[in-house]
Each structure stands twice: as structure tokens, then as C-alpha cells.
Enzyme design. Sequence first.
Site, PDB file in Angstrom:
ATOM      1  N   TYR A 200      15.841  31.327   3.907  1.00 21.28           N
ATOM      2  CA  TYR A 200      14.726  32.035   4.534  1.00 21.28           C
ATOM      3  C   TYR A 200      14.941  32.224   6.031  1.00 21.28           C
ATOM      4  CZ  TYR A 200      11.907  31.251   0.319  1.00 21.28           C
ATOM      5  OH  TYR A 200      11.424  31.243  -0.964  1.00 21.28           O
TER       6      TYR A 200
ATOM      7  N   LYS B 128       0.836  -1.198   0.000  1.00 19.34           N
ATOM      8  CA  LYS B 128       0.000   0.000   0.000  1.00 19.34           C
ATOM      9  C   LYS B 128       0.877   1.256   0.000  1.00 19.34           C
ATOM     10  CE  LYS B 128      -0.362   0.110   5.056  1.00 19.34           C
ATOM     11  NZ  LYS B 128      -1.267   0.211   6.212  1.00 19.34           N
TER      12      LYS B 128
END
Length: 386
Positions: free
Chosen positions: A276, A40
Site C-alpha cells: 500500500y 492479567k
Amino acid sequence: MITARFRPTIAEVDAGAIRRNARRLLDAAGEGAQLCAVVKADGYGHGIVTAAQAALAGGASWLAVALVEEGIVLREAGVDAPVLLLSEPPPSAAPTLVANELTPTVYRAEFLDALEAAADGSARVHVKLDTGMTRVGVAPSDRDELLARLAASDRLDVEGVQTHLARADEPDVTTTTEQLERFAEGLAAVTAAGLAPRLVHVANTAATLVHTDAWRAVLAAGVPTAAPLVRTGIGLYGLDAGPQVSAMSHGLEPAMRLVSAVSHVRHVTEGTPVSYGHRWSAPADGWLATVPIGYADGVPRTLTGRLDVLHAGRRRPVVGTVTMDQVLVWCGDDMPTFGDEVVLIGTQPAAEGGGELRIGIEEWAERLGTITYEIATGISARVPRT
């Protein structure tokens, strides 16, 4: 469809490692056991078709997915092995499920109604008993009614019975023993209802590796004619099932290597702030390398200040804020070169002393206070798997 690839950031998936891990997990499960490879979430980020094919080559006889859509991907890729749905889909999915020959996990009467209506002949199902996970599965208070409903159906074939362990990766707690005791009671109710499942399964990766004797004893006593099936996910990819269940100590191999390359080189002076927020400044004159990978690729921004990479055979720190598409690596006095390989997860030959350096997914998980599953499945779809 875009097939060109210009950015050097890729996830290298070792299908051979997945195949070998499947074989080792099957061996750990013991004689007579079958292996259900859980693929999955796009094969835990490794690629669902690659993972499925490799696991089957390693001896898995079943595959497991979370969604009907994931099962359809396997069928469209030509995978014809049995595929188990780990949870019930909405009742409206029953016709599609049947058409694609997917085997559902069942625990609600409403879904059984939809499945019977959609079935062309007899539909195989696996009943899930909730023994303490308290997520999905039939509760003990509703169990006997559901089992009677299944026993009376001429369109539903109870091929398997299962449960799921909540704390198998914590060997010292009593929870697993308690769940196995409840599962034994559930299996007694299954046989009392006149059902004869051919497969019984309870073990995930952790249980397969560290609780083998306990769950095998329960299954042998409860339904001795049924074959034990183990559902292994994280171990298939060579990753730790938890801090106390090391994959490498059980001979499992990591199957993913996340790599990129230097895309820009810059010499900066002491005190130069970068990225940043200017959360980091150069501690001395030195070299910075820009690497084109960021949080949009699955490198969590919360790893800012806590992430290392391998470059030129050395471990180097990622400095400044992790950005959406890029990170910065401090190389100090060593001048990087455009195109140099940078390893974020995986190995690289050491520059000194021989051998290899390694950064594992486990390291990221530990620094973030999370589990290996979240890191592996978080490598985003824009990173090509090769």
C-alpha cells in the site's frame, strides 16, 4: 468452536521459562517473601492459564488479575490458588467475586458496603493506599476514616495492605523513596487503627529487582509480623521492566517466540514498488517473501520501514507498508522457499558463525517509543498460543 489451524503464524510460549522466571524473582525478593504472579491481560499476552500454572509451579503462592472475569477464567480452569483483584470492580460484581473466592483490593466505602452485603461470613480484603501513583487507592486525606471503617467491620478481614510504585523502573529518581516514606506513614496508621495485616506488598518487577533493600526495610519496620509479598508481572515473562531494568541481566528468560512462514515467493526487478502507498521500491533485482502476519495480529503498522525478521539464519528487513494480514520481506539475492520459518520475535540459528540471532520485544518497543508491556499484550487473540 473452530479447532483447525491452517495459517503458520503462532506464538510459541515457553512455560518452562515462566516457571524459572518465577523462581528467580522469588529468590530476588529475599528470604520470607511470597510471590504474587500478575497474569492479567491474558498473562501479558502469553495465555492466562498457561502463565498461572507455570508461575505456581515456579513457587508463586498468589496470582493477580485486573478483572473479575479474568479470575473466573482461572477458577473455571481449575486453578485454586489465591487470586487478587488489583483494583476494585463495580459494586455489582461483589456477589460474583465472593462466589469465586477472589480477593479484592479495596479503597472505597461504597464497595465495602457491597462486599459486606455479599459476604458469606468473613471476606478477606487487601487495602490499597495511594502513595503517589494517583490512579486508584485511598488518598491520605480519606485513609483514617476508611481504616476505622474496616476495623469496625466484623465481616471484612484485612489480610493485606499494599501500594503501587510509579517510577520503580527509573532507579535514579527520588520518587520511589518518597512513596516508600508515605507507605511507612500509611502502615503506621494501619496498626494504629488496630488492624494486623498478614501480608504487605509494594514491589513490582522493577522494585523487586533494584529496590529490594528499601522496600523490605519499610515493611519490616511497619508491620514486622506480616510477610512481604511481591507482585511481579513483566519480569515473569522475561521482558524488560524499563530501559534501565534489563530482564536478561537479572537472569530472566523471554517466554514468547512469534513465528510464521513464507507463504508466497516473488522475483522482482529493480524499481518495482510494493504494498500500500508504494512507500518502498526494490533497490535491485531480487527476491520478495510474503509472510502471513500483519497489524491485525499485533504487528503495528507504525513499524513500517522499521521492522526486521529472521529468515534462513539472517536478519532481513520488512519492506513496504505493514498490512492487516501480511508483510513483505526483502531477501535480495537469496531465494526464499515456500514454508521457510520466519521469526518476528525470538531466536533462530545463525546461518554463519554458529550461535543464534535474536529479535526481542524490547527492540520493537524501542523503535516504537513504547514499553514491552504494550507489545506483548498487543499480540492479538487470532494468533494461536502453543
